[in-house]
Design an enzyme around this catalytic site. Sequence first.
Site, PDB file in Angstrom:
ATOM      1  N   LYS A   1       0.847  -1.189   0.000  1.00  0.00           N
ATOM      2  CA  LYS A   1       0.000   0.000   0.000  1.00  0.00           C
ATOM      3  C   LYS A   1       0.886   1.244   0.000  1.00  0.00           C
ATOM      4  O   LYS A   1       1.968   1.251   0.598  1.00  0.00           O
ATOM      5  CB  LYS A   1      -0.907  -0.034   1.233  1.00  0.00           C
ATOM      6  CG  LYS A   1      -1.998   1.049   1.260  1.00  0.00           C
ATOM      7  CD  LYS A   1      -2.904   0.835   2.463  1.00  0.00           C
ATOM      8  CE  LYS A   1      -3.995   1.895   2.551  1.00  0.00           C
ATOM      9  NZ  LYS A   1      -4.891   1.672   3.708  1.00  0.00           N
TER      10      LYS A   1
ATOM     11  N   SER B   1      -9.653   1.804   2.736  1.00  0.00           N
ATOM     12  CA  SER B   1      -8.766   2.577   1.880  1.00  0.00           C
ATOM     13  C   SER B   1      -7.735   1.712   1.147  1.00  0.00           C
ATOM     14  O   SER B   1      -7.046   2.183   0.245  1.00  0.00           O
ATOM     15  CB  SER B   1      -8.020   3.617   2.727  1.00  0.00           C
ATOM     16  OG  SER B   1      -7.225   2.986   3.730  1.00  0.00           O
TER      17      SER B   1
ATOM     18  N   SER C   1     -10.145  -0.701   6.903  1.00  0.00           N
ATOM     19  CA  SER C   1      -9.566  -0.482   5.578  1.00  0.00           C
ATOM     20  C   SER C   1      -8.823  -1.665   4.981  1.00  0.00           C
ATOM     21  O   SER C   1      -8.393  -1.601   3.834  1.00  0.00           O
ATOM     22  CB  SER C   1      -8.629   0.731   5.620  1.00  0.00           C
ATOM     23  OG  SER C   1      -9.376   1.913   5.765  1.00  0.00           O
TER      24      SER C   1
END
Length: 494
Positions: A78, A153, A177
Amino acid sequence: MTFNYFDHDLSSLHEQLKGGQISAEELTKASLDNIKQTDGDLQAFLRTTDDQALQAAKSIDQAGDFNDVLAGIPMGLKDNISTEGQETTGASHILEGFKPVYNATVVKKLQDAKAISLGKLNMDEFAMGGSTETSYYKKTTNAWDHNKVPGGSSGGSGAAVAAGQVPYALGSDTGGSIRQPAAFNGIVGLKPTYGRVSRFGLFAMASSLDQIGPLTRSVKDNALVLNAIAGFDKWDSTSVDTEVPDYTKNLGKGVKGMKIAVPKEYFGEGIDPEVAAKVRAGIAQLEALGATVDEVSLPHTRYGVAAYYITMSSEASSNLQRYDGIRYGFRAPDAKNLEEVYTKSRSEGFGNEVKRRIMLGTFALSAGAYDDFFKKAAQIRTLIIDDFNKVFDQYDLIVGPTTPTPAYGLGEEIGDPKAMYMGDVLTIPVNLAGLPGLSINAGFSKDGMPIGLQMIGKAFDEATIYQAAQAFEEASDLLKQRPAIAAAYQGGDK
């Protein structure tokens, strides 16, 4: 050459690399080909690090050291996880071009395990969002339907794994997330216990809530990745110095004798009937496998979203003060004095969702509002923790839906922050309490979208979650289900 990750798990890849059936360089090249072939539709990767990845693969092949199960196997990170010398932006304009001077602890651990990073995955800006639509750079799509969101996210991480671009990826989870993208994409995502995995090198949003964790296609793969990244870190003041077990040790032992609690609040108003039906069917399957299932109450769940958004926004408003246009990142080019450097850089560098949360948090921490908002949210957080403690005095696991609905359409909720915030109603309490939580695919809706089942465990008892999740996985044939994008790899496997 592409590589069909749907026919392999980490253990089988490890055996092939050890046996010489495939080299790390071949696997890395094939994985990069996977991304090039499918990312035009998926938009999961912000950037790939082809040269560095191929060089790392060559070095591993030359050394011939494949003792670690992750050695030579590609993965993705990420974009809020710091990597030395590689652009890491948090999907924000304000950090465009920023190259950290150090690695996050999880990156160092994976490098020590000889894992190969292929690059950075898209996310909501500074992890603020639930659909990966607030990214400054691009909008990622769902692996099962490119007209739907991948969740957020960590949407880039979830979509990349579900689409077979990489066998695993790391995400971060502040209020759901990791688990929400796992649910929307039909994969396995774990938020570890707060303090189990080092946060050093993770861009801070809400320091008392953030936690790094793995996203994988199978439960065993998830456990193997957690084995590699868990553990105490002296560079992280929130890291807990406690023993890290082998998370694969209890896999295969089943759920017979386990006591499972099902909160009635997790099936209340706002839960899609298809979600409720599939998750209840999953719970019935756990009961058929030998678990004892009882309905319980977590009465303060309904206050979780309000308490979370006050707490998270307050911490975020403090953490994001460092992005000021002075030390690093974007600086407004037409600023004429110091005050304009601050105001214009932040106004132009941050997106709307980030600004919204900064303003909310700054207000909640202000002298006139602190007692009414931030202090009250902290008190509710304590009540939520007490609710969980009472249940875990008698039960091994809490099970329910991961999200109220399956993935929704791109653009459907981005203009309604309240609706998007409520999408985290079932995951947020786990972060407020610092507990581990895992999402696993429970089946599909009528229109073919995955539905997530969430398992919540006691603090530092990820092993029990994995044990139950694998029993559930083995009793179903859901791992055989593949999104249409998987067809891109057919016939290209070595």
